[in-house]
Design a protein around this motif. Sequence first.
Motif, PDB file in Angstrom:
ATOM      1  N   ILE A  48       0.825  -1.210   0.000  1.00 55.26           N
ATOM      2  CA  ILE A  48       0.000   0.000   0.000  1.00 55.26           C
ATOM      3  C   ILE A  48       0.861   1.263   0.000  1.00 55.26           C
ATOM      4  CG2 ILE A  48      -1.724   1.345   1.275  1.00 55.26           C
ATOM      5  CD1 ILE A  48      -2.899  -1.056  -0.128  1.00 55.26           C
ATOM      6  N   PRO A  49       1.874   1.384   0.872  1.00 56.17           N
ATOM      7  CA  PRO A  49       2.692   2.610   0.839  1.00 56.17           C
ATOM      8  C   PRO A  49       3.354   2.845  -0.515  1.00 56.17           C
ATOM      9  CG  PRO A  49       3.082   1.395   2.873  1.00 56.17           C
ATOM     10  CD  PRO A  49       2.277   0.497   1.989  1.00 56.17           C
ATOM     11  N   VAL A  50       3.835   1.769  -1.141  1.00 54.56           N
ATOM     12  CA  VAL A  50       4.475   1.909  -2.456  1.00 54.56           C
ATOM     13  C   VAL A  50       3.443   2.332  -3.501  1.00 54.56           C
ATOM     14  CG1 VAL A  50       5.624   0.657  -4.330  1.00 54.56           C
ATOM     15  CG2 VAL A  50       6.372   0.328  -1.967  1.00 54.56           C
ATOM     16  N   LEU A  51       2.264   1.726  -3.458  1.00 46.02           N
ATOM     17  CA  LEU A  51       1.207   2.077  -4.409  1.00 46.02           C
ATOM     18  C   LEU A  51       0.794   3.539  -4.258  1.00 46.02           C
ATOM     19  CD1 LEU A  51      -1.167  -1.037  -4.404  1.00 46.02           C
ATOM     20  CD2 LEU A  51       0.176  -0.164  -6.320  1.00 46.02           C
ATOM     21  N   VAL A  52       0.623   3.978  -3.029  1.00 40.56           N
ATOM     22  CA  VAL A  52       0.213   5.369  -2.781  1.00 40.56           C
ATOM     23  C   VAL A  52       1.240   6.321  -3.382  1.00 40.56           C
ATOM     24  CG1 VAL A  52      -0.128   7.128  -0.997  1.00 40.56           C
ATOM     25  CG2 VAL A  52      -1.186   4.873  -0.747  1.00 40.56           C
ATOM     26  N   LYS A  53       2.525   6.032  -3.161  1.00 43.82           N
ATOM     27  CA  LYS A  53       3.585   6.899  -3.672  1.00 43.82           C
ATOM     28  C   LYS A  53       3.620   6.901  -5.197  1.00 43.82           C
ATOM     29  CE  LYS A  53       8.585   7.708  -3.395  1.00 43.82           C
ATOM     30  NZ  LYS A  53       9.872   7.261  -2.778  1.00 43.82           N
ATOM     31  N   LYS A  54       3.568   5.719  -5.813  1.00 45.51           N
ATOM     32  CA  LYS A  54       3.647   5.625  -7.271  1.00 45.51           C
ATOM     33  C   LYS A  54       2.435   6.260  -7.948  1.00 45.51           C
ATOM     34  CE  LYS A  54       6.586   1.509  -7.752  1.00 45.51           C
ATOM     35  NZ  LYS A  54       6.643   0.106  -8.265  1.00 45.51           N
ATOM     36  N   ILE A  55       1.256   6.008  -7.408  1.00 45.22           N
ATOM     37  CA  ILE A  55       0.044   6.557  -8.015  1.00 45.22           C
ATOM     38  C   ILE A  55       0.004   8.069  -7.855  1.00 45.22           C
ATOM     39  CG2 ILE A  55      -2.476   6.646  -7.766  1.00 45.22           C
ATOM     40  CD1 ILE A  55      -2.432   3.621  -7.351  1.00 45.22           C
ATOM     41  N   SER A  56       0.395   8.558  -6.680  1.00 49.90           N
ATOM     42  CA  SER A  56       0.410  10.001  -6.464  1.00 49.90           C
ATOM     43  C   SER A  56       1.361  10.679  -7.446  1.00 49.90           C
ATOM     44  CB  SER A  56       0.838  10.313  -5.022  1.00 49.90           C
ATOM     45  OG  SER A  56       0.857  11.714  -4.816  1.00 49.90           O
ATOM     46  N   GLN A  57       2.537  10.102  -7.649  1.00 51.46           N
ATOM     47  CA  GLN A  57       3.504  10.671  -8.589  1.00 51.46           C
ATOM     48  C   GLN A  57       2.955  10.662 -10.014  1.00 51.46           C
ATOM     49  OE1 GLN A  57       7.340   8.746  -8.508  1.00 51.46           O
ATOM     50  NE2 GLN A  57       8.296  10.260  -9.852  1.00 51.46           N
ATOM     51  N   ALA A  58       2.298   9.562 -10.393  1.00 44.75           N
ATOM     52  CA  ALA A  58       1.718   9.474 -11.740  1.00 44.75           C
ATOM     53  C   ALA A  58       0.596  10.493 -11.915  1.00 44.75           C
ATOM     54  CB  ALA A  58       1.190   8.055 -11.991  1.00 44.75           C
ATOM     55  N   CYS A  59      -0.213  10.694 -10.873  1.00 47.50           N
ATOM     56  CA  CYS A  59      -1.313  11.659 -10.949  1.00 47.50           C
ATOM     57  C   CYS A  59      -0.787  13.090 -11.071  1.00 47.50           C
ATOM     58  CB  CYS A  59      -2.197  11.543  -9.711  1.00 47.50           C
ATOM     59  SG  CYS A  59      -3.174  10.018  -9.628  1.00 47.50           S
TER      60      CYS A  59
END
Length: 316
Positions: A48-59
């Motif tokens: 979850i922490p990795v997903l949050v970081k990657k998705i936020s950066q992509a957004c």
Amino acid sequence: MEKKAFHLANGSTLSLSQDFILPDDNRSVPSNLCPLLSIPVINMKDSIPVLVKKISQACEEYGFFQIINHGVPSELCQKMVDSVTDFFSLPPEERALLFTDDKTKPLRISNYYLKVEGKERVTMWSETLAHPWHPVEDLAHLLPQNPPHYREIATEYAKEIGSLMNQLLSLISMGLGLEKDFLQKSLGQNPRLVSQCNFYPPCPDPELTLGLPTHTDLNALTILLQSQGVTGLQAIKTGEWIAVDPVPDALVINLGDQIQVLSNGRYKSVHHRAVTNKDSYRVSIAMFYGPNKDIIIGPIEDLIDEQHPPMYRRVS
């Protein structure tokens, strides 16, 4: 589907006549694509922490990303693409029964147009089927009756997309430093859920046409399933067009205007378009999640401070 002239439901036939040819300034030119850029591909099995970081950066940087290992069975995705292909293989006189320019009709076939100087409008090289979707409610009566398997497959697909949509909205919320259900609450208890199925027949000279004009999505979030092995979707990144090429078993995620407003401009709703090709037809299925029609949308209070004043006013 056999490669032959495609007859639209509105009674016309796709051809390189003036009704479909764009002025030079509106055309897509392959040499203008940036080959060095591609949108991020995110593995949904990450923590979850990795997903949050990657998705936020992509957004923040792209407004687009692709996801793999998303939980929607690949067999179901292929069945959905095949069902949409079968629908657009129906005789034009049968599809014509659903043709309308009235966007208030829940089930409809329509075409996209682009207004250009010196012409009333140019018709896009595509045809679109739109209808509601819901992960739980039975909306079979609002779906096409033919092909016979369409209703069952579309209903099953909507159930899977509903779970994935909730997961993505939660991760996007957390990326903004908010509670995981914040965005869903902000968009209302009865969101506007629309499925848009696009069919792009082969075009003898793709540079003269577009499948869909340059636009942003008005809704909040879009999950897109597209044909494998056929390129067509393009998005803007720092002023350059980049191809959103199909990745095996991936789904494309793009932010809509409502999330850009809610995030006070931190997350981007970017311009994109669909181009055509001469060799094969292409199918895409966009599942839109939009706000309840009675909800007022504006920048989230927690994201506003002296350094980040509101960039948008509150509107319905």
